[in-house]
Design a protein around this motif. Structure first.
Motif, short mmCIF file in Angstrom:
data_model
loop_
_atom_site.label_atom_id
_atom_site.label_comp_id
_atom_site.label_asym_id
_atom_site.label_seq_id
_atom_site.Cartn_x
_atom_site.Cartn_y
_atom_site.Cartn_z
N GLU A 60 -3.12 7.65 8.10
CA GLU A 60 -3.10 6.57 7.11
C GLU A 60 -2.41 5.33 7.62
N LEU A 61 -1.32 5.49 8.37
CA LEU A 61 -0.62 4.33 8.92
C LEU A 61 -1.51 3.59 9.91
N SER B 118 0.87 -1.18 0.00
CA SER B 118 0.00 0.00 0.00
C SER B 118 0.90 1.22 0.00
N ILE B 119 0.44 2.29 -0.63
CA ILE B 119 1.26 3.49 -0.75
C ILE B 119 0.63 4.65 0.01
N ILE B 120 1.47 5.31 0.80
CA ILE B 120 1.09 6.56 1.44
C ILE B 120 1.93 7.64 0.78
N SER C 239 2.43 -4.41 4.42
CA SER C 239 3.54 -3.81 3.66
C SER C 239 3.11 -2.45 3.12
N ILE C 240 3.94 -1.44 3.42
CA ILE C 240 3.60 -0.06 3.08
C ILE C 240 4.83 0.64 2.50
N GLY D 299 13.76 9.18 -1.68
CA GLY D 299 12.46 9.81 -1.54
C GLY D 299 11.37 8.89 -1.02
N ILE D 300 11.74 7.64 -0.66
CA ILE D 300 10.76 6.69 -0.15
C ILE D 300 11.26 6.04 1.14
#
Length: 113
Positions: free
Chosen positions: A25-26, A4-6, A36-37, A107-108
């Motif tokens: 969101e978390l 999943s993307i935040i 998994s994020i 950046g991630i």
């Protein structure tokens, strides 16, 4: 299963707003059973590391100490030659197919709940 993307970069928020979004969101993803994020926080427009990136990683350190997440891996360590990257893959093998695996993307940040 893909992570999943935040996306904390979206809308170019100030640090405080981005951190509120991250916390909400978390917590939501944790309650939904997502394990998994990938957090997209950017590196910072000045090229010297952004405040959202720093605040995100400080928050994740606290979450790790409190046992609320199992691990996190900064994007620059998310690869086969870094112990932190290998640990992320060991805990969540599906991360191996992530397009940022081995790219040293500052950046991630990858999170395993």
């Amino acid at each position: 299963m893909a992570a999943s993307i935040i996306n904390l970069e979206s809308g170019m928020p100030k640090t405080e707003a981005a951190m509120m979004r991250l916390k909400l969101e978390l917590a939501t993803l944790r309650r939904c059973g997502i394990r998994s994020i990938k957090i997209i926080h950017g590196y910072g427009s000045t090229g010297s590391g952004g405040s959202i990136r720093i605040a995100t990683r400080n928050y994740l350190h606290d979450q790790l100490r409190q046992g609320r997440i199992r691990a996190f891996c900064p994007g620059e360590q998310f690869g086969p030659f870094e112990a932190n990257g290998r640990k992320a893959i060991q805990l969540m093998p599906s991360f191996r197919t992530d397009p940022d695996w081995g790219r040293q993307n500052e950046g991630i940040t990858i999170v395993v709940v």
